[in-house]
Design a protein around this motif. Structure first.
Motif, PDB file in Angstrom:
ATOM      1  N   PHE A 326       1.820  -3.663   6.599  1.00 14.50           N
ATOM      2  CA  PHE A 326       1.734  -3.920   4.862  1.00 14.50           C
ATOM      3  C   PHE A 326       1.490  -5.163   4.303  1.00 14.50           C
ATOM      4  O   PHE A 326       2.923  -5.908   4.326  1.00 14.50           O
ATOM      5  CB  PHE A 326       2.532  -3.005   4.581  1.00 14.50           C
ATOM      6  CG  PHE A 326       1.813  -2.053   4.013  1.00 14.50           C
ATOM      7  CD1 PHE A 326       0.913  -0.937   3.291  1.00 14.50           C
ATOM      8  CD2 PHE A 326       2.143  -1.164   5.324  1.00 14.50           C
ATOM      9  CE1 PHE A 326       0.838   0.565   3.425  1.00 14.50           C
ATOM     10  CE2 PHE A 326       2.021   0.643   5.607  1.00 14.50           C
ATOM     11  CZ  PHE A 326       0.912   0.962   4.555  1.00 14.50           C
ATOM     12  N   LEU A 327       0.635  -6.288   3.741  1.00 15.06           N
ATOM     13  CA  LEU A 327       1.104  -7.801   3.221  1.00 15.06           C
ATOM     14  C   LEU A 327       1.498  -7.762   2.080  1.00 15.06           C
ATOM     15  O   LEU A 327       1.653  -9.276   0.960  1.00 15.06           O
ATOM     16  CB  LEU A 327      -0.008  -8.507   3.416  1.00 15.06           C
ATOM     17  CG  LEU A 327      -0.722  -8.456   5.224  1.00 15.06           C
ATOM     18  CD1 LEU A 327      -1.797  -9.151   5.383  1.00 15.06           C
ATOM     19  CD2 LEU A 327       0.561  -8.833   5.546  1.00 15.06           C
ATOM     20  N   CYS A 334       5.824   0.860  -2.080  1.00 16.43           N
ATOM     21  CA  CYS A 334       6.433   1.989  -2.764  1.00 16.43           C
ATOM     22  C   CYS A 334       5.331   2.618  -3.906  1.00 16.43           C
ATOM     23  O   CYS A 334       5.218   4.079  -3.588  1.00 16.43           O
ATOM     24  CB  CYS A 334       7.646   1.744  -3.816  1.00 16.43           C
ATOM     25  SG  CYS A 334       8.554   1.029  -2.891  1.00 16.43           S
ATOM     26  N   ARG A 335       3.896   2.698  -4.564  1.00 15.36           N
ATOM     27  CA  ARG A 335       3.347   3.011  -5.648  1.00 15.36           C
ATOM     28  C   ARG A 335       2.101   3.700  -4.043  1.00 15.36           C
ATOM     29  O   ARG A 335       2.190   5.344  -4.340  1.00 15.36           O
ATOM     30  CB  ARG A 335       2.411   2.131  -6.265  1.00 15.36           C
ATOM     31  CG  ARG A 335       1.585   2.777  -7.135  1.00 15.36           C
ATOM     32  CD  ARG A 335       1.116   1.953  -7.907  1.00 15.36           C
ATOM     33  NE  ARG A 335       1.869   2.517  -9.414  1.00 15.36           N
ATOM     34  CZ  ARG A 335       1.376   2.702 -10.064  1.00 15.36           C
ATOM     35  NH1 ARG A 335       1.016   3.883  -9.647  1.00 15.36           N
ATOM     36  NH2 ARG A 335       2.773   2.670 -11.046  1.00 15.36           N
ATOM     37  N   TRP A 336       1.738   2.804  -3.472  1.00 12.19           N
ATOM     38  CA  TRP A 336       0.956   3.515  -2.254  1.00 12.19           C
ATOM     39  C   TRP A 336       2.085   4.545  -1.275  1.00 12.19           C
ATOM     40  O   TRP A 336       0.836   5.752  -1.259  1.00 12.19           O
ATOM     41  CB  TRP A 336       0.650   2.505  -0.701  1.00 12.19           C
ATOM     42  CG  TRP A 336      -0.101   3.521   0.117  1.00 12.19           C
ATOM     43  CD1 TRP A 336      -1.041   2.454  -0.096  1.00 12.19           C
ATOM     44  CD2 TRP A 336       0.607   3.405   1.582  1.00 12.19           C
ATOM     45  NE1 TRP A 336      -1.966   3.529   1.275  1.00 12.19           N
ATOM     46  CE2 TRP A 336      -0.825   3.574   1.755  1.00 12.19           C
ATOM     47  CE3 TRP A 336       2.013   3.848   1.903  1.00 12.19           C
ATOM     48  CZ2 TRP A 336      -0.707   4.447   3.110  1.00 12.19           C
ATOM     49  CZ3 TRP A 336       1.631   4.252   3.750  1.00 12.19           C
ATOM     50  CH2 TRP A 336       0.341   4.251   3.531  1.00 12.19           C
ATOM     51  N   THR A 340      -0.283   8.004  -1.265  1.00 13.42           N
ATOM     52  CA  THR A 340      -0.912   8.589  -0.032  1.00 13.42           C
ATOM     53  C   THR A 340      -0.422   9.012   0.384  1.00 13.42           C
ATOM     54  O   THR A 340      -0.745  10.148   1.689  1.00 13.42           O
ATOM     55  CB  THR A 340      -1.098   7.046   0.679  1.00 13.42           C
ATOM     56  OG1 THR A 340      -2.075   6.227  -0.622  1.00 13.42           O
ATOM     57  CG2 THR A 340      -2.347   7.068   1.511  1.00 13.42           C
ATOM     58  N   ALA A 341       1.128   8.540   1.077  1.00 11.93           N
ATOM     59  CA  ALA A 341       1.748   9.124   2.186  1.00 11.93           C
ATOM     60  C   ALA A 341       2.918  10.442   1.205  1.00 11.93           C
ATOM     61  O   ALA A 341       3.547  11.168   1.895  1.00 11.93           O
ATOM     62  CB  ALA A 341       2.824   8.321   2.471  1.00 11.93           C
ATOM     63  N   LYS A 342       3.194  10.558   0.716  1.00 15.55           N
ATOM     64  CA  LYS A 342       3.503  11.183  -1.308  1.00 15.55           C
ATOM     65  C   LYS A 342       5.075  11.235  -0.863  1.00 15.55           C
ATOM     66  O   LYS A 342       5.603  12.653   0.093  1.00 15.55           O
ATOM     67  CB  LYS A 342       3.033  12.666  -0.663  1.00 15.55           C
ATOM     68  CG  LYS A 342       1.273  13.030  -0.568  1.00 15.55           C
ATOM     69  CD  LYS A 342       0.901  13.053  -2.113  1.00 15.55           C
ATOM     70  CE  LYS A 342      -0.871  13.824  -2.142  1.00 15.55           C
ATOM     71  NZ  LYS A 342      -1.173  12.565  -2.561  1.00 15.55           N
ATOM     72  N   THR A 398      -3.512  -5.017   2.845  1.00 13.17           N
ATOM     73  CA  THR A 398      -2.595  -4.887   1.585  1.00 13.17           C
ATOM     74  C   THR A 398      -2.311  -3.594   1.174  1.00 13.17           C
ATOM     75  O   THR A 398      -3.155  -2.763   1.411  1.00 13.17           O
ATOM     76  CB  THR A 398      -3.539  -5.597   0.309  1.00 13.17           C
ATOM     77  OG1 THR A 398      -4.546  -4.986   0.445  1.00 13.17           O
ATOM     78  CG2 THR A 398      -4.101  -7.044   1.010  1.00 13.17           C
ATOM     79  N   ALA A 399      -1.117  -3.356   1.100  1.00 11.21           N
ATOM     80  CA  ALA A 399      -0.232  -1.939  -0.034  1.00 11.21           C
ATOM     81  C   ALA A 399      -1.098  -1.873  -1.241  1.00 11.21           C
ATOM     82  O   ALA A 399      -1.855  -2.949  -1.758  1.00 11.21           O
ATOM     83  CB  ALA A 399       1.063  -2.458  -0.146  1.00 11.21           C
TER      84      ALA A 399
END
Ligand code: PMP
Ligand code: GLN
Length: 399
Positions: A326-327, A334-336, A340-342, A398-399
């Motif tokens: 993650f760049l 943290c948003r991603w 996405t990962a929940k 990128t995140a």
């Protein structure tokens, strides 16, 4: 209309509330805001429940019910060898209030206060609201060692106090005896005070032991030592905190408490008094249980490829997400992760005055959760990283 208070108008909603709301919105496992997912000891809960029904529900004494002030004084002696009278204890509505009340007790506008970054999110706005001038010193990851020269340089003739958090949130550092001696020396040389946020006093691991700055030679009269029942009894919603300080300081903390909340719910105070009298095995067991959870989460995060930092105390472990490819920065990560990962974590840059120059590649995860919750979070991250990796097929992420 004239503009209301500028500082508050410019203060964002706390990152803990922001990330918890995002977690709810996305059905994420919340490893962000630091709260255990299991309530504390049954006897403490029962004592508070019983106390609710026995007719002492009007204003308790301003500085706290006698049972709790006596219990805090006794705990100071039992755990840290600090002799304190009940008259030197002020009960507050959480450590949050205790921090503000202690700063109010000593600061005049223009006074300088030494703060150590990363720092808990109420420190800086409160210091500024009081018209005092923050002097920031940074601990550098990954070791978070105390930069002694920078700390010494932050002290000067206008220094009124240092605000010290050990064990520290978010970097889970436990200040060493040598570091504390260095700090004590500076405080004494500059005839200053120390506000000591020790809410994680009982939560240390691997043989690391908390040392209150107040227990060092000649520091008894200069320190305001703060504890929190929320952390010590896994009851963060109760908001019962306590300050121990020499009588002249305690009297000023009580005056501040009089202005802020005046008193704290009496039944909760009486429950906490029962808790503080629990046998040593309870306190040791609390730390052992959390250490096992830290190990479970840290090992899992390492397995997934994070660069996991050491956590010697508190509820939290921080991890470098760059090895995962993650760049983007920590806020984006943290948003991603939540969307996405929940799974929710807190960006460590939120603990800095100037996020732009802060480290931006760490996420803070709370491990004060059931094993099943930790495993669920790890499983979700593993699945999300795998599908992200497949999708990216070697291109920069990128995140
Ligand atoms: N200080 C630190 C370092 C904390 O992490 C917290 C977290 N809750 C507090 C103070 C506030 O404690 P309380 O909930 O008792 O107000
Ligand atoms: N101390 C908790 C943490 O660092 C949060 C407390 C709060 O939400 N204000 O996560």
């Amino acid at each position: 209309m004239k503009a209301p208070n500028t500082l508050l108008a410019n203060t964002g909603t706390t990152i803990f509330t922001v990330m918890s709301a995002l977690a709810t919105q996305h059905g994420a496992v919340n490893l962000g805001q630091g709260f255990p997912d299991q309530d504390g000891p049954g006897d403490v809960l029962k004592a508070a429940a019983d106390a609710l029904l026995d007719g002492r529900n009007q204003y308790p004494p301003l500085t706290g019910v006698p049972e709790l002030r006596a219990a805090v004084a006794a705990a100071n002696r039992r755990f840290w060898g600090i002799d304190a009278e009940p008259a030197e204890v002020v009960v507050t509505s959480g450590a949050t209030e205790a921090i503000t009340a202690s700063l109010m007790a000593i600061l005049d506008p223009g006074d300088e206060v030494v703060l150590i970054e990363p720092l808990y999110d109420t420190y800086l706005p409160v210091v500024k609201m009081l018209g005092a001038v923050p002097k920031l010193v940074r601990l550098e990851p990954p070791k978070w060692e105390l930069p002694r020269a920078a700390l010494a340089a932050a002290f000067g003739p206008r220094t009124k106090a240092i605000l010290l958090n050990t064990p520290q949130n978010p970097c889970s550092k436990v200040f060493t005896a040598a570091e504390l001696a260095f700090i004590a020396d500076l405080v004494q040389k500059h005839d200053a005070y120390a506000v000591c946020d020790e809410v994680y006093e009982h939560l240390t691991f691997d043989g690391w032991r908390h040392i209150p700055l107040m227990s060092l030679p000649d520091m008894r009269e200069r320190c305001m030592r703060i504890g929190s029942a929320g952390k010590t009894f896994s009851l963060t919603g109760w908001k019962v905190g306590y300050v121990t300080a020499a009588a002249p300081l305690a009297q000023l903390v009580a005056k501040a408490h009089q202005l802020l909340t005046f008193t704290t719910p009496p039944n909760l105070q009486r429950g906490v008094a029962v808790g503080l009298a629990k046998p040593d095995a309870y306190f040791a067991g609390l730390a052992e249980g959390l250490q096992a959870k830290r190990d479970r989460l840290s090992a899992g995060l390492s397995r997934l490829g994070f660069g996991v930092l050491e956590a010697r105390g508190s509820y939290f472990v921080s991890a470098d997400f760059r090895p995962l490819g993650f760049l983007g920065d920590d806020v984006a990560f943290c948003r991603w992760l939540t969307e996405t990962a929940k799974v929710t974590a807190i960006p460590v840059s939120a603990f800095y005055a100037d996020a732009a120059t802060a480290p931006r590649h760490y996420a803070r995860f709370a491990f004060c959760k059931n094993d099943a919750t930790l495993d669920l979070a790890l499983g979700r991250m593993e699945a999300a990283f795998a599908s992200r990796g497949a999708e990216a097929q070697g291109r920069a992420l990128t995140a």
